[in-house]
Design an enzyme around this catalytic site. Structure first.
Site, short mmCIF file in Angstrom:
data_model
loop_
_atom_site.label_atom_id
_atom_site.label_comp_id
_atom_site.label_asym_id
_atom_site.label_seq_id
_atom_site.Cartn_x
_atom_site.Cartn_y
_atom_site.Cartn_z
N LYS A 1 -8.46 -0.75 -9.14
CA LYS A 1 -9.13 -1.35 -7.98
C LYS A 1 -10.31 -0.47 -7.54
CE LYS A 1 -8.08 -3.04 -3.27
NZ LYS A 1 -8.53 -2.14 -2.23
N SER B 1 0.82 -1.21 0.00
CA SER B 1 0.00 0.00 0.00
C SER B 1 0.86 1.26 0.00
CB SER B 1 -0.89 0.00 1.25
OG SER B 1 -1.42 1.29 1.47
N HIS C 1 -13.74 -1.97 -1.29
CA HIS C 1 -12.79 -1.62 -0.22
C HIS C 1 -13.23 -2.24 1.11
CE1 HIS C 1 -9.43 1.48 0.05
NE2 HIS C 1 -9.53 1.13 1.31
N THR D 1 -5.82 2.31 -6.85
CA THR D 1 -7.08 2.30 -6.09
C THR D 1 -7.87 3.57 -6.38
OG1 THR D 1 -6.16 0.90 -4.39
CG2 THR D 1 -8.09 2.18 -3.77
N TYR E 1 -2.06 5.04 -4.25
CA TYR E 1 -3.01 6.12 -4.00
C TYR E 1 -2.42 7.30 -4.75
CZ TYR E 1 -5.74 3.82 -0.32
OH TYR E 1 -6.57 3.00 0.40
C1 FNR Z 1 -7.74 -1.60 3.52
N1 FNR Z 1 -7.84 -1.54 2.14
C2 FNR Z 1 -6.93 -0.78 1.42
N2 FNR Z 1 -6.98 -0.76 0.05
C3 FNR Z 1 -6.07 -0.08 -0.66
O1 FNR Z 1 -6.15 -0.09 -1.89
N3 FNR Z 1 -5.07 0.60 -0.02
C4 FNR Z 1 -4.95 0.64 1.34
O2 FNR Z 1 -4.04 1.25 1.88
C5 FNR Z 1 -5.93 -0.05 2.08
N4 FNR Z 1 -5.90 -0.02 3.46
C6 FNR Z 1 -6.76 -0.80 4.19
C7 FNR Z 1 -6.67 -0.82 5.57
C8 FNR Z 1 -7.49 -1.68 6.31
C9 FNR Z 1 -7.36 -1.72 7.79
C10 FNR Z 1 -8.42 -2.50 5.65
C11 FNR Z 1 -9.28 -3.47 6.41
C12 FNR Z 1 -8.55 -2.45 4.28
C13 FNR Z 1 -8.84 -2.34 1.42
C14 FNR Z 1 -8.30 -3.72 1.05
O3 FNR Z 1 -7.34 -3.66 0.04
C15 FNR Z 1 -9.42 -4.63 0.53
O4 FNR Z 1 -10.09 -4.02 -0.52
C16 FNR Z 1 -10.44 -4.99 1.62
O5 FNR Z 1 -9.82 -5.19 2.86
C17 FNR Z 1 -11.19 -6.25 1.21
O6 FNR Z 1 -12.20 -6.53 2.10
P1 FNR Z 1 -12.06 -7.55 3.32
O7 FNR Z 1 -11.35 -8.78 2.81
O8 FNR Z 1 -11.30 -6.83 4.39
O9 FNR Z 1 -13.49 -7.78 3.68
#
Ligand code: FNR
Length: 372
Positions: free
Chosen positions: A245, A113, A269, A163, A137
């Protein structure tokens, strides 16, 4: 695998959250587990899996199973990746380094990330010969964006995940009530604070004026103003596959094809951005029908079990990203915890395939499921 089971991590993947909750600080728990607003999107994510049931087939002679696949030039032992997750030191002091090491140990792809607590270079070292993708990002500052892409490439990240669903942070009551965002902002800056282009925009060293660094970051985060016409900029500066994404509808999936993208991730997300959105799995079948085979269609949000993996792949995903579950493993036991969670998920998926009469994920399709 069962000889090495860690007592602190459960194989009940759906129950992992409860165990992790007992170890996380209230602030970390409030950030990691909940979703946007009332939590309706996260509930829709889970409910979407219950709308489908697996149809097992017997006597198919599938003694051996092969879960391996290749997605966008990346060889994978199974169609499963570690999702990009920011600020992983909230879960464990080793943060992203532990996750990257776990991914390498299992042969899985780790996605880094932009909002990480360790830099590209640190993670690349931890990941070693492992497969790694980079999640952008998109910073509003062009030079910082170009610098990130260059550093990621130089550090061996092969695929760019962009994303799109986080142009601004979602409305997350638990974080807002705790006044937690300033802390997050300051911890998730490892890539920025090691970046020459980012640092060049500060008038004083970060130690002398940390508030100015935070302010500069805040200024470059919101990217709701981006449009499809901006994508050629990424092509110009990234030599490799690009995956978008956060795609949730057929029209956007088609636009991604038209824009020459290599793949999409059908994702909301994990329900953390919009409250009251469609379940991610509800969106998948029509998107896979529309663009599957033309570009890679990946999926995440709400996957908690091997059966969930089976359903997402049967409904057209080429591969699935895992979010919170690996983070719970990280919170419970660092690198070993991530490894155990991911091994359990893969084992349950393998058993589900075996019991349903399939020799590989590629054999899954619409006839593997029926509506509940
Ligand atoms: C994320 N997600 C996320 N996505 C992304 O593109 N960059 C990021 O920095 C983050 N940071 C992040 C932090 C936390 C604490 C969570 C729980 C999620 C989203 C992640 O990539 C993904 O899309 C989701 O977590 C998928 O859903 P589930 O498996 O958590 O239900």
């Amino acid at each position: 695998m069962f000889a090495n089971m860690l007592p602190e991590v459960t194989t009940d993947l759906a129950g992992l959250e409860e165990k992790a909750a007992a170890t996380l600080s209230p602030d970390a728990l409030g950030y990691i587990v909940p979703s946007a607003g009332s939590g309706a999107t996260a509930r829709a994510n889970r409910a979407a899996f219950d709308k489908w049931q697996i149809v097992p087939r017997m006597l198919r002679g599938s003694a051996e199973r092969d879960l391996s696949c290749t997605v966008l030039g990346t060889d994978m032992p199974a169609p499963v990746l570690i999702a990009p997750v920011g600020v992983q030191q909230l879960a464990h002091p080793d943060g992203e380094l532990a996750t990257a090491r776990a991914a390498t140990a299992l042969g899985l792809t780790y996605t880094h990330s932009t909002a990480a607590t360790h830099s590209f270079e640190q993670v690349a070292e931890a990941s070693g010969t492992g497969s790694r993708w980079y999640q952008l990002y998109w910073p509003t500052d062009r030079d910082v964006c170009i610098s990130f892409l260059k550093r990621a490439k130089d550090s061996g990240f092969t695929t760019l995940v962009v994303t799109l669903d986080t142009g601004v942070l979602g409305w997350r009551p638990k974080d807002l009530d705790r006044g937690y965002l300033p802390f997050l902002v300051n911890t998730g800056l490892a890539n920025y604070l090691t970046d020459p282009a980012f640092l060049a925009g500060l008038s004083k060293p970060v130690e002398q004026d940390p508030a100015a660094a935070t302010a500069r970051w805040i200024g470059m985060f919101p990217h709701v103003g981006l449009a499809w016409s901006d994508l050629p900029f990424l092509r110009e500066h990234w030599d490799g596959p690009i995956v978008l994404k956060g795609i949730c509808c057929v029209e956007d999936a088609r636009l991604a094809v038209d824009a020459g993208m290599d793949g999409i991730i059908v994702s909301n997300h994990g329900g953390r951005q919009i409250d009251g959105a469609r379940g991610s799995l509800d969106a998948l079948p029509a998107i896979a029908t529309a663009v599957g085979g033309q570009i890679a269609v990946l999926f995440d949000s709400g996957v908690r079990t091997g059966a969930d993996l089976f359903k997402a792949l049967a409904l057209g995903a080429d591969a699935v990203l895992i979010g919170r579950p690996f983070l719970y493993g990280l919170a419970l036991a660092g690198q070993s915890g991530v490894e155990q969670v991911m091994r359990s998920l893969l084992a349950e998926f393998d058993i589900t395939l075996a019991l349903s009469g399939y020799g590989s994920p590629a054999e899954l399709g619409p006839s593997s499921l029926l509506p509940a």
